[in-house]
Design a protein around this motif. Sequence first.
Motif, PDB file in Angstrom:
ATOM      1  N   LYS A 383       0.834  -1.206   0.000  1.00  0.00           N
ATOM      2  CA  LYS A 383       0.000   0.000   0.000  1.00  0.00           C
ATOM      3  C   LYS A 383       0.862   1.247   0.000  1.00  0.00           C
ATOM      4  O   LYS A 383       0.556   2.236  -0.685  1.00  0.00           O
ATOM      5  N   GLU A 384       1.943   1.221   0.756  1.00  0.00           N
ATOM      6  CA  GLU A 384       2.829   2.387   0.829  1.00  0.00           C
ATOM      7  C   GLU A 384       3.439   2.696  -0.539  1.00  0.00           C
ATOM      8  O   GLU A 384       3.593   3.867  -0.917  1.00  0.00           O
ATOM      9  N   PHE A 385       3.796   1.640  -1.296  1.00  0.00           N
ATOM     10  CA  PHE A 385       4.353   1.870  -2.629  1.00  0.00           C
ATOM     11  C   PHE A 385       3.323   2.502  -3.549  1.00  0.00           C
ATOM     12  O   PHE A 385       3.624   3.452  -4.298  1.00  0.00           O
ATOM     13  N   PHE A 386       2.110   1.983  -3.527  1.00  0.00           N
ATOM     14  CA  PHE A 386       1.073   2.522  -4.408  1.00  0.00           C
ATOM     15  C   PHE A 386       0.694   3.958  -4.036  1.00  0.00           C
ATOM     16  O   PHE A 386       0.397   4.774  -4.911  1.00  0.00           O
ATOM     17  N   LEU A 387       0.714   4.259  -2.750  1.00  0.00           N
ATOM     18  CA  LEU A 387       0.482   5.642  -2.326  1.00  0.00           C
ATOM     19  C   LEU A 387       1.577   6.559  -2.862  1.00  0.00           C
ATOM     20  O   LEU A 387       1.308   7.687  -3.314  1.00  0.00           O
ATOM     21  N   LEU A 388       2.810   6.067  -2.824  1.00  0.00           N
ATOM     22  CA  LEU A 388       3.928   6.840  -3.346  1.00  0.00           C
ATOM     23  C   LEU A 388       3.782   7.051  -4.851  1.00  0.00           C
ATOM     24  O   LEU A 388       3.978   8.163  -5.359  1.00  0.00           O
ATOM     25  N   ALA A 389       3.426   5.993  -5.571  1.00  0.00           N
ATOM     26  CA  ALA A 389       3.241   6.098  -7.018  1.00  0.00           C
ATOM     27  C   ALA A 389       2.107   7.065  -7.350  1.00  0.00           C
ATOM     28  O   ALA A 389       2.218   7.883  -8.284  1.00  0.00           O
ATOM     29  N   LYS A 390       1.024   6.990  -6.593  1.00  0.00           N
ATOM     30  CA  LYS A 390      -0.114   7.879  -6.830  1.00  0.00           C
ATOM     31  C   LYS A 390       0.279   9.342  -6.642  1.00  0.00           C
ATOM     32  O   LYS A 390      -0.188  10.223  -7.378  1.00  0.00           O
ATOM     33  N   SER A 391       1.154   9.594  -5.666  1.00  0.00           N
ATOM     34  CA  SER A 391       1.576  10.976  -5.407  1.00  0.00           C
ATOM     35  C   SER A 391       2.391  11.554  -6.562  1.00  0.00           C
ATOM     36  O   SER A 391       2.570  12.769  -6.656  1.00  0.00           O
ATOM     37  N   LYS A 392       2.890  10.699  -7.452  1.00  0.00           N
ATOM     38  CA  LYS A 392       3.673  11.164  -8.603  1.00  0.00           C
ATOM     39  C   LYS A 392       2.838  11.247  -9.881  1.00  0.00           C
ATOM     40  O   LYS A 392       3.370  11.534 -10.958  1.00  0.00           O
ATOM     41  N   LEU A 393       1.536  10.965  -9.775  1.00  0.00           N
ATOM     42  CA  LEU A 393       0.648  11.080 -10.932  1.00  0.00           C
ATOM     43  C   LEU A 393       0.033  12.474 -11.012  1.00  0.00           C
ATOM     44  O   LEU A 393      -0.393  13.032  -9.997  1.00  0.00           O
ATOM     45  N   ASN A 394      -0.032  13.005 -12.209  1.00  0.00           N
ATOM     46  CA  ASN A 394      -0.764  14.251 -12.426  1.00  0.00           C
ATOM     47  C   ASN A 394      -2.261  13.975 -12.332  1.00  0.00           C
ATOM     48  O   ASN A 394      -2.708  12.825 -12.409  1.00  0.00           O
ATOM     49  N   ASP A 395      -3.052  15.034 -12.169  1.00  0.00           N
ATOM     50  CA  ASP A 395      -4.508  14.868 -12.183  1.00  0.00           C
ATOM     51  C   ASP A 395      -4.925  14.243 -13.512  1.00  0.00           C
ATOM     52  O   ASP A 395      -4.521  14.716 -14.585  1.00  0.00           O
TER      53      ASP A 395
END
Length: 512
Positions: A383-395
């Motif tokens: 979950k922590e990895f996916f949260l990190l990846a999500k934080s690097k996505l643009n809207d």
Amino acid sequence: MLLKILHGKIILFVVCITGLSVLVIEVVATRILSPYFGNTIYTYSSIISVILTALSFGYYLGGRVSDACPYEKYFYGIIFLSGFFSFFIEYIIVWFLEPMSKNISFVYGPLVFSLGLFFLPSFFLGMLTPFAITLQNIKFPESGIGKISGEVFFWSTFGSIVGGLVTGFYLIPNFGVDAIIIGVSCLLAAIGFIGLFAYSIQTKYLYVLLFIFSLFAAFSMVQTKIFKQYGFLYEGEGIYEKILVYDKDYEGRPARFLRSELNSSSAMYLDSDDMLFEYSKYYSLYSLFNKNPKHILVLGGGAYSIPKKYLSEISDAMVDVIEFEPTLYSIAKKYFKLEDSLRLKNYIEDARKFLLTTDNTYDVIFNDVYLSLYSVPSHVITKEFFLLAKSKLNDGGIIIMNLIGDIYPGEKSLVVSGMATFDSVFENTYFFATDDPKKIEVQNIILLGINSNQKIDFQDVLIKENINETIKNLEKQLIRKEDIPINQALVFTDNFVPTEMYTATMLERSLH
């Protein structure tokens, strides 16, 4: 007196070399077993436990033997035996490891082969430390057993430290596993032979030993050369894995494959630019949300098939590729038609570390870092990895992830837990089976996360009449969430991510 001191220093030097040999074997052991059983906790635990067990028995018996027969010829004879049995590692690798590994459990296989491969060499090397202490105590009784023991353990441990560093930083990146094993075997056997010669073992026995050793050494080198399959365009040791490149037909068409850990991790057709593996065709999902993404991140380069597609289809897109195996970038350029481009940036780094340190944000992230069915890096499925990846996505950005496994409705399903973990981070998700959504056997599963509320309208004419077959058949490949127990599955976290256990359970299911 000088000769006596010199003999004492020689013993310490020899102990240093044998300590070095133990760690060379231990580090190389992971490269020997991982292609067949993966870089898992089972592999590492088995190797470490077997070698420590062998050393402990060696310490015990070595102490007893050295008290009963405190002579240099036995000391060097044990070294010769350790070199002799190290050759058997090569024989087992060449003739037995691959065919037998197919019939042994993913969980217990590493333990069985660790016993067969590494126990005897480590056992004889373990005998040498107490033997050296006994010999030194006889030569220098005035020094005291404490000082002598400290010196012997110091040089043995120092040799092990050097062995670990040299193997990881120099030997593996520059030589194959075969060359390292044969080299260590020759070194140990040569030291043992020289010691036996120096301490006056009967000449005829010495010649017999030399003859047997020479036969084994020559045959090991010849058989290894013969056994290697001809026709490889490239064969070499990377920093993390053995890498092969070869050509063969695939579904009646000429193709080129990149193989690591006994898996074809990437491939391309030689007669067109079509994507060969079905899962890789899902790179095109970006076109449903943003036909002209400006910044794309690909986690896992392989043969760089995905980056090549993005570069060719989107004229002004910048593509960052994260690949932790340094050699793959040059291999892709030489063998897989990857061209130099100012729009491609290649980073030799761990995927999660890159995401943690970069300030870049992306319109598309394609995640394909899973090495094989046997090796799922646990730190990139939490979950922590996916949260990190999500934080690097643009809207409005998307993440596409490839996962290998079965859609098993019961407990301990790697894929279902992966879906549950993914779904706990991205509110808007879709899952696609590359073979059949009703199939519970192993296949590639595509996870799509959307950083917006935009939904896919599978009835849209742009999808139903799309010239891209992957887009056109999306609804057919859709895994419906109501059909799988996502809400009951374990959500992986950094604190608890039992990927090896789930993988082992999945492999056991596939055998029944």
